[in-house]
Scaffold this motif. Structure first.
Motif, PDB file in Angstrom:
ATOM      1  N   PHE A   1       0.807  -1.220   0.000  1.00 14.70           N
ATOM      2  CA  PHE A   1       0.000   0.000   0.000  1.00 14.70           C
ATOM      3  C   PHE A   1       0.843   1.273   0.000  1.00 14.70           C
ATOM      4  O   PHE A   1       0.293   2.359   0.147  1.00 14.70           O
ATOM      5  CB  PHE A   1      -0.958   0.008   1.200  1.00 14.70           C
ATOM      6  N   SER A   2       2.160   1.131  -0.166  1.00 11.42           N
ATOM      7  CA  SER A   2       2.981   2.332  -0.284  1.00 11.42           C
ATOM      8  C   SER A   2       2.643   3.004  -1.619  1.00 11.42           C
ATOM      9  O   SER A   2       2.102   2.371  -2.519  1.00 11.42           O
ATOM     10  CB  SER A   2       4.463   1.976  -0.218  1.00 11.42           C
ATOM     11  N   GLU A   3       2.929   4.247  -1.744  1.00 12.58           N
ATOM     12  CA  GLU A   3       2.598   5.027  -2.940  1.00 12.58           C
ATOM     13  C   GLU A   3       1.103   4.908  -3.285  1.00 12.58           C
ATOM     14  O   GLU A   3       0.730   4.382  -4.329  1.00 12.58           O
ATOM     15  CB  GLU A   3       3.450   4.603  -4.127  1.00 12.58           C
ATOM     16  N   PRO A   4       0.226   5.400  -2.409  1.00 12.49           N
ATOM     17  CA  PRO A   4      -1.214   5.234  -2.605  1.00 12.49           C
ATOM     18  C   PRO A   4      -1.802   5.977  -3.802  1.00 12.49           C
ATOM     19  O   PRO A   4      -2.963   5.777  -4.134  1.00 12.49           O
ATOM     20  CB  PRO A   4      -1.814   5.759  -1.294  1.00 12.49           C
ATOM     21  N   GLU A   5      -1.009   6.784  -4.482  1.00 10.00           N
ATOM     22  CA  GLU A   5      -1.529   7.524  -5.631  1.00 10.00           C
ATOM     23  C   GLU A   5      -1.415   6.755  -6.940  1.00 10.00           C
ATOM     24  O   GLU A   5      -1.901   7.208  -7.972  1.00 10.00           O
ATOM     25  CB  GLU A   5      -0.828   8.884  -5.763  1.00 10.00           C
ATOM     26  N   LYS A   6      -0.762   5.570  -6.918  1.00 10.59           N
ATOM     27  CA  LYS A   6      -0.661   4.782  -8.147  1.00 10.59           C
ATOM     28  C   LYS A   6      -0.786   3.296  -7.827  1.00 10.59           C
ATOM     29  O   LYS A   6      -0.588   2.873  -6.695  1.00 10.59           O
ATOM     30  CB  LYS A   6       0.643   5.069  -8.891  1.00 10.59           C
ATOM     31  N   LEU A   7      -1.112   2.518  -8.857  1.00  4.93           N
ATOM     32  CA  LEU A   7      -1.265   1.076  -8.716  1.00  4.93           C
ATOM     33  C   LEU A   7      -0.499   0.384  -9.829  1.00  4.93           C
ATOM     34  O   LEU A   7      -0.694   0.683 -11.000  1.00  4.93           O
ATOM     35  CB  LEU A   7      -2.743   0.672  -8.781  1.00  4.93           C
ATOM     36  N   GLU A   8       0.366  -0.536  -9.445  1.00  7.52           N
ATOM     37  CA  GLU A   8       1.098  -1.363 -10.398  1.00  7.52           C
ATOM     38  C   GLU A   8       0.698  -2.812 -10.159  1.00  7.52           C
ATOM     39  O   GLU A   8       0.829  -3.320  -9.050  1.00  7.52           O
ATOM     40  CB  GLU A   8       2.606  -1.200 -10.218  1.00  7.52           C
ATOM     41  N   ILE A   9       0.221  -3.460 -11.204  1.00  7.41           N
ATOM     42  CA  ILE A   9      -0.198  -4.856 -11.125  1.00  7.41           C
ATOM     43  C   ILE A   9       0.815  -5.686 -11.898  1.00  7.41           C
ATOM     44  O   ILE A   9       1.095  -5.409 -13.061  1.00  7.41           O
ATOM     45  CB  ILE A   9      -1.606  -5.043 -11.715  1.00  7.41           C
ATOM     46  N   SER A  10       1.368  -6.692 -11.249  1.00  3.66           N
ATOM     47  CA  SER A  10       2.308  -7.588 -11.915  1.00  3.66           C
ATOM     48  C   SER A  10       1.755  -9.012 -11.846  1.00  3.66           C
ATOM     49  O   SER A  10       0.839  -9.304 -11.085  1.00  3.66           O
ATOM     50  CB  SER A  10       3.689  -7.517 -11.249  1.00  3.66           C
ATOM     51  N   THR A  11       2.330  -9.883 -12.675  1.00  3.78           N
ATOM     52  CA  THR A  11       1.872 -11.267 -12.718  1.00  3.78           C
ATOM     53  C   THR A  11       3.060 -12.210 -12.704  1.00  3.78           C
ATOM     54  O   THR A  11       4.187 -11.823 -13.019  1.00  3.78           O
ATOM     55  CB  THR A  11       1.056 -11.556 -13.994  1.00  3.78           C
ATOM     56  N   HIS A  12       2.779 -13.453 -12.373  1.00  2.00           N
ATOM     57  CA  HIS A  12       3.774 -14.518 -12.491  1.00  2.00           C
ATOM     58  C   HIS A  12       4.153 -14.591 -13.961  1.00  2.00           C
ATOM     59  O   HIS A  12       3.324 -14.358 -14.851  1.00  2.00           O
ATOM     60  CB  HIS A  12       3.168 -15.837 -12.004  1.00  2.00           C
ATOM     61  N   ASP A  13       5.390 -14.903 -14.261  1.00  2.00           N
ATOM     62  CA  ASP A  13       5.841 -14.847 -15.661  1.00  2.00           C
ATOM     63  C   ASP A  13       5.396 -16.019 -16.530  1.00  2.00           C
ATOM     64  O   ASP A  13       5.337 -15.898 -17.745  1.00  2.00           O
ATOM     65  CB  ASP A  13       7.367 -14.704 -15.725  1.00  2.00           C
TER      66      ASP A  13
END
Length: 115
Positions: A23-35
């Motif tokens: 929840f750090s940097e609440p002004e943006k969202l980065e979604i990552s996935t398993h490769d």
């Protein structure tokens, strides 16, 4: 904020998923996935969608190369809530009877479609 969709996204691992959300940097969202492949429970997608709505489309993205199993993220409508274009090309079929894609409900009338 950061969310990672792993290859163990079933309901019994929901607590691990929630605890891994950064929840750090609440002004943006980065979604990552398993490769290689992902398994995503609908509850996990709803959390990602809610956070994407909170930060706004221009501040939400899906990072990196998403595996073919990530097509589910597109079918559920997660890409439409981010500034990342879907890398998947396919014929969209009617979803009724299979699943309910992400839907933003704002009024009681809109809610009645699901009852």
């Amino acid at each position: 904020m950061k969310i990672h969709f792993s290859n163990q996204g079933n309901l019994r691992n929901f607590r691990n998923f929630v605890n891994s959300v950064d929840f750090s940097e609440p002004e943006k969202l980065e979604i990552s996935t398993h490769d290689k492949w992902i398994a995503v429970h609908p509850a996990n997608i709803v959390i990602a969608a809610a956070l994407a709505l909170k930060v706004g489309r221009k501040n939400a993205c899906i990072l990196g190369k998403v595996p073919k199993t990530g097509l589910y993220l597109d079918r559920m409508g997660l890409y439409s809530l981010t500034n990342t274009s879907s890398p998947f090309a396919y014929d969209k079929k009617e979803s009724s009877g299979r699943f309910v894609p992400l839907t933003i409900i704002k009024t009681a009338n809109e809610q009645s479609h699901f009852c």
